[in-house]
Design a protein around this motif. Structure first.
Motif, PDB file in Angstrom:
ATOM      1  N   THR A  34       0.823  -1.211   0.000  1.00  0.00           N
ATOM      2  CA  THR A  34       0.000   0.000   0.000  1.00  0.00           C
ATOM      3  C   THR A  34       0.852   1.254   0.000  1.00  0.00           C
ATOM      4  O   THR A  34       0.447   2.292  -0.528  1.00  0.00           O
ATOM      5  N   SER A  35       2.045   1.168   0.598  1.00  0.00           N
ATOM      6  CA  SER A  35       2.910   2.346   0.652  1.00  0.00           C
ATOM      7  C   SER A  35       3.390   2.771  -0.734  1.00  0.00           C
ATOM      8  O   SER A  35       3.840   3.912  -0.900  1.00  0.00           O
ATOM      9  N   PHE A  36       3.301   1.889  -1.711  1.00  0.00           N
ATOM     10  CA  PHE A  36       3.738   2.217  -3.073  1.00  0.00           C
ATOM     11  C   PHE A  36       2.565   2.591  -3.982  1.00  0.00           C
ATOM     12  O   PHE A  36       2.744   2.736  -5.195  1.00  0.00           O
ATOM     13  N   LYS A  37       1.365   2.737  -3.407  1.00  0.00           N
ATOM     14  CA  LYS A  37       0.192   3.096  -4.184  1.00  0.00           C
ATOM     15  C   LYS A  37      -0.121   4.581  -4.024  1.00  0.00           C
ATOM     16  O   LYS A  37       0.362   5.242  -3.096  1.00  0.00           O
ATOM     17  N   THR A  38      -0.959   5.099  -4.912  1.00  0.00           N
ATOM     18  CA  THR A  38      -1.507   6.433  -4.708  1.00  0.00           C
ATOM     19  C   THR A  38      -2.662   6.326  -3.713  1.00  0.00           C
ATOM     20  O   THR A  38      -3.130   5.229  -3.404  1.00  0.00           O
ATOM     21  N   LEU A  56       6.906   6.177  -5.582  1.00  0.00           N
ATOM     22  CA  LEU A  56       7.643   6.498  -4.362  1.00  0.00           C
ATOM     23  C   LEU A  56       7.221   7.850  -3.795  1.00  0.00           C
ATOM     24  O   LEU A  56       7.878   8.374  -2.889  1.00  0.00           O
ATOM     25  N   GLU A  57       6.117   8.373  -4.303  1.00  0.00           N
ATOM     26  CA  GLU A  57       5.674   9.699  -3.881  1.00  0.00           C
ATOM     27  C   GLU A  57       5.369   9.752  -2.379  1.00  0.00           C
ATOM     28  O   GLU A  57       5.672  10.750  -1.713  1.00  0.00           O
ATOM     29  N   ASN A  58       4.784   8.697  -1.839  1.00  0.00           N
ATOM     30  CA  ASN A  58       4.430   8.699  -0.416  1.00  0.00           C
ATOM     31  C   ASN A  58       5.663   8.819   0.473  1.00  0.00           C
ATOM     32  O   ASN A  58       5.655   9.560   1.467  1.00  0.00           O
ATOM     33  N   TYR A  59       6.719   8.116   0.105  1.00  0.00           N
ATOM     34  CA  TYR A  59       7.949   8.208   0.886  1.00  0.00           C
ATOM     35  C   TYR A  59       8.556   9.599   0.782  1.00  0.00           C
ATOM     36  O   TYR A  59       9.099  10.122   1.775  1.00  0.00           O
ATOM     37  N   SER A  60       8.462  10.191  -0.375  1.00  0.00           N
ATOM     38  CA  SER A  60       8.976  11.550  -0.548  1.00  0.00           C
ATOM     39  C   SER A  60       8.205  12.545   0.315  1.00  0.00           C
ATOM     40  O   SER A  60       8.788  13.411   0.977  1.00  0.00           O
ATOM     41  N   VAL A  61       6.876  12.394   0.346  1.00  0.00           N
ATOM     42  CA  VAL A  61       6.048  13.299   1.151  1.00  0.00           C
ATOM     43  C   VAL A  61       6.329  13.107   2.645  1.00  0.00           C
ATOM     44  O   VAL A  61       6.429  14.091   3.402  1.00  0.00           O
ATOM     45  N   VAL A  62       6.479  11.866   3.061  1.00  0.00           N
ATOM     46  CA  VAL A  62       6.760  11.591   4.473  1.00  0.00           C
ATOM     47  C   VAL A  62       8.098  12.190   4.879  1.00  0.00           C
ATOM     48  O   VAL A  62       8.230  12.793   5.959  1.00  0.00           O
ATOM     49  N   GLN A  63       9.102  12.045   4.019  1.00  0.00           N
ATOM     50  CA  GLN A  63      10.417  12.603   4.331  1.00  0.00           C
ATOM     51  C   GLN A  63      10.380  14.126   4.402  1.00  0.00           C
ATOM     52  O   GLN A  63      11.036  14.736   5.246  1.00  0.00           O
ATOM     53  N   PRO A 236      -7.954  14.473  11.786  1.00  0.00           N
ATOM     54  CA  PRO A 236      -9.422  14.619  11.746  1.00  0.00           C
ATOM     55  C   PRO A 236      -9.973  14.677  10.325  1.00  0.00           C
ATOM     56  O   PRO A 236     -11.141  14.374  10.105  1.00  0.00           O
ATOM     57  N   GLU A 237      -9.122  15.095   9.372  1.00  0.00           N
ATOM     58  CA  GLU A 237      -9.599  15.171   7.987  1.00  0.00           C
ATOM     59  C   GLU A 237      -9.788  13.794   7.368  1.00  0.00           C
ATOM     60  O   GLU A 237     -10.446  13.649   6.347  1.00  0.00           O
ATOM     61  N   GLY A 238      -9.192  12.778   7.968  1.00  0.00           N
ATOM     62  CA  GLY A 238      -9.335  11.427   7.434  1.00  0.00           C
ATOM     63  C   GLY A 238      -8.008  10.693   7.471  1.00  0.00           C
ATOM     64  O   GLY A 238      -6.970  11.250   7.860  1.00  0.00           O
ATOM     65  N   LEU A 239      -8.046   9.432   7.090  1.00  0.00           N
ATOM     66  CA  LEU A 239      -6.846   8.612   7.056  1.00  0.00           C
ATOM     67  C   LEU A 239      -6.252   8.629   5.659  1.00  0.00           C
ATOM     68  O   LEU A 239      -6.938   8.305   4.681  1.00  0.00           O
ATOM     69  N   PHE A 240      -4.981   8.994   5.572  1.00  0.00           N
ATOM     70  CA  PHE A 240      -4.266   8.928   4.309  1.00  0.00           C
ATOM     71  C   PHE A 240      -3.549   7.577   4.267  1.00  0.00           C
ATOM     72  O   PHE A 240      -2.424   7.443   4.737  1.00  0.00           O
ATOM     73  N   TYR A 241      -4.245   6.579   3.712  1.00  0.00           N
ATOM     74  CA  TYR A 241      -3.784   5.200   3.838  1.00  0.00           C
ATOM     75  C   TYR A 241      -2.417   4.972   3.212  1.00  0.00           C
ATOM     76  O   TYR A 241      -1.575   4.280   3.788  1.00  0.00           O
ATOM     77  N   ALA A 242      -2.172   5.546   2.059  1.00  0.00           N
ATOM     78  CA  ALA A 242      -0.899   5.321   1.383  1.00  0.00           C
ATOM     79  C   ALA A 242       0.246   5.943   2.173  1.00  0.00           C
ATOM     80  O   ALA A 242       1.281   5.302   2.391  1.00  0.00           O
ATOM     81  N   LYS A 243       0.069   7.174   2.626  1.00  0.00           N
ATOM     82  CA  LYS A 243       1.128   7.834   3.396  1.00  0.00           C
ATOM     83  C   LYS A 243       1.282   7.190   4.765  1.00  0.00           C
ATOM     84  O   LYS A 243       2.400   7.060   5.283  1.00  0.00           O
ATOM     85  N   LEU A 244       0.167   6.777   5.370  1.00  0.00           N
ATOM     86  CA  LEU A 244       0.237   6.073   6.650  1.00  0.00           C
ATOM     87  C   LEU A 244       0.982   4.752   6.494  1.00  0.00           C
ATOM     88  O   LEU A 244       1.781   4.371   7.357  1.00  0.00           O
ATOM     89  N   SER A 245       0.759   4.064   5.394  1.00  0.00           N
ATOM     90  CA  SER A 245       1.468   2.806   5.135  1.00  0.00           C
ATOM     91  C   SER A 245       2.949   3.051   4.907  1.00  0.00           C
ATOM     92  O   SER A 245       3.797   2.258   5.343  1.00  0.00           O
ATOM     93  N   ALA A 246       3.287   4.144   4.216  1.00  0.00           N
ATOM     94  CA  ALA A 246       4.697   4.472   4.006  1.00  0.00           C
ATOM     95  C   ALA A 246       5.390   4.765   5.329  1.00  0.00           C
ATOM     96  O   ALA A 246       6.505   4.301   5.585  1.00  0.00           O
ATOM     97  N   ALA A 247       4.713   5.530   6.199  1.00  0.00           N
ATOM     98  CA  ALA A 247       5.285   5.818   7.515  1.00  0.00           C
ATOM     99  C   ALA A 247       5.430   4.535   8.337  1.00  0.00           C
ATOM    100  O   ALA A 247       6.442   4.339   9.029  1.00  0.00           O
ATOM    101  N   SER A 248       4.445   3.655   8.263  1.00  0.00           N
ATOM    102  CA  SER A 248       4.511   2.391   9.003  1.00  0.00           C
ATOM    103  C   SER A 248       5.635   1.510   8.484  1.00  0.00           C
ATOM    104  O   SER A 248       6.342   0.858   9.264  1.00  0.00           O
ATOM    105  N   THR A 249       5.809   1.477   7.165  1.00  0.00           N
ATOM    106  CA  THR A 249       6.884   0.676   6.575  1.00  0.00           C
ATOM    107  C   THR A 249       8.242   1.182   7.023  1.00  0.00           C
ATOM    108  O   THR A 249       9.142   0.400   7.354  1.00  0.00           O
ATOM    109  N   MET A 250       8.404   2.500   7.055  1.00  0.00           N
ATOM    110  CA  MET A 250       9.666   3.081   7.519  1.00  0.00           C
ATOM    111  C   MET A 250       9.892   2.786   8.996  1.00  0.00           C
ATOM    112  O   MET A 250      11.035   2.661   9.444  1.00  0.00           O
ATOM    113  N   ALA A 251       8.808   2.648   9.761  1.00  0.00           N
ATOM    114  CA  ALA A 251       8.932   2.380  11.196  1.00  0.00           C
ATOM    115  C   ALA A 251       9.277   0.923  11.475  1.00  0.00           C
ATOM    116  O   ALA A 251      10.031   0.622  12.409  1.00  0.00           O
TER     117      ALA A 251
END
Length: 276
Positions: A34-38, A56-63, A236-251
């Motif tokens: 999921t971390s590699f999806k939009t 790899l956009e999610n990882y770029s945004v997280v960084q 509160p705006e919602g869950l950003f699943y792709a970015k959340l998955s990227a952060a979880s993968t990095m963790a």
């Protein structure tokens, strides 16, 4: 016929073991994929497994949004510090319970284990006030102390179990040779219990690494570990699943590397022992 049945049973056992292993690993695998999806692909119905536009956009945004290395260092410091401090306290305690037991030893062990049954939220308020009083709020030292105290019963229980398997005659022989209590623990007991101590260190490091309740309630910015880093992508705006998955993968990446390294060392040690 017996040889055929044995081979069939081995094949079934292997298939079942792989199925259970893949079932356990599937949530982690799905998070990584999921971390590699939009964001649109992450919530697609039906779900996309392998055939999607990898990015790899999610990882770029997280960084760009978070200082990952600061969160990582906080996690390493807190998990490692609490584990090492806990083992330093637990080794003498487990030694005394294993080799110099009293009539209250079993009661103390059961009492220590019973503290794990208390919901963490039940002691949050007093600990929060204590942290404010001593200036430990949002500090790595405060989290090291809290996580050490939380995991200390498990550390003592595990070391007590391993120490009980060591013959007491070996320690008596060391005393007859003139070893002091400190030398007995450091140079006789500890080397013999290295496998047990190593497994205790690894288990409690993972428990401290994954702890979320205390790290989210006792930190804000300075001492925030990777659990707070992941939680920051739930808004509160919602869950950003792709970015959340990227952060979880990095963790979880450091833990996966640590698990792989530990498994390699375990296999190497077992192989060396078998050859020896």
């Amino acid at each position: 016929m017996a040889r055929s049945v044995t081979s069939q049973r081995k094949a079934i056992n292997t298939a079942v073991a792989w199925a259970v292993g893949l079932l356990i690993f599937f949530p982690i695998l799905w998070t990584i994929l999921t971390s590699f999806k939009t964001e649109a692909q992450a919530i697609n119905d039906p779900p996309l497994f392998l055939f999607f536009d990898w990015t790899l956009e999610n990882y770029s945004v997280v960084q760009e949004r978070s200082n990952y290395m600061r969160f990582l260092w906080n996690s390493v410091f807190i998990a490692g510090g609490s584990t090492i401090l806990g083992v330093m306290i637990a080794i003498p305690a487990a030694w005394s319970m294993a080799f110099v037991p009293s009539k209250r030893t079993k009661d103390i062990l059961l009492w220590m284990l019973s503290t794990k049954m208390l919901p963490a939220v039940g002691v949050l308020y007093p600990i929060y006030l204590i942290f404010i009083q001593f200036g430990l709020l949002d500090s790595r030292l405060g989290l090291v102390i809290v996580l050490m105290l939380i995991n200390l019963p498990i550390i003592v229980w595990m070391l007590y179990t391993y120490f009980r398997e060591i013959p007491g005659e070996i320690l008596e022989a060391a005393r007859m040779d003139g070893a002091t209590l400190r030398e007995e623990i450091l140079y006789v007991l500890t080397p013999m219990a290295i496998p047990g101590i190593a497994s205790t260190l690894l288990l409690n490091f993972i428990l401290a690494w994954n702890e979320a309740f205390w790290t989210l309630n006792l930190t804000a910015a300075k001492a925030a570990p990777l659990t707070a880093f992941i939680a920051s992508y739930s808004s509160p705006e919602g869950l950003f699943y792709a970015k959340l998955s990227a952060a979880s993968t990095m963790a979880i990446a450091p833990i996966l590397v640590l698990g792989w390294f530990s498994q390699k060392q375990l296999v190497r040690g077992l192989t060396f022992g078998a050859v020896k």
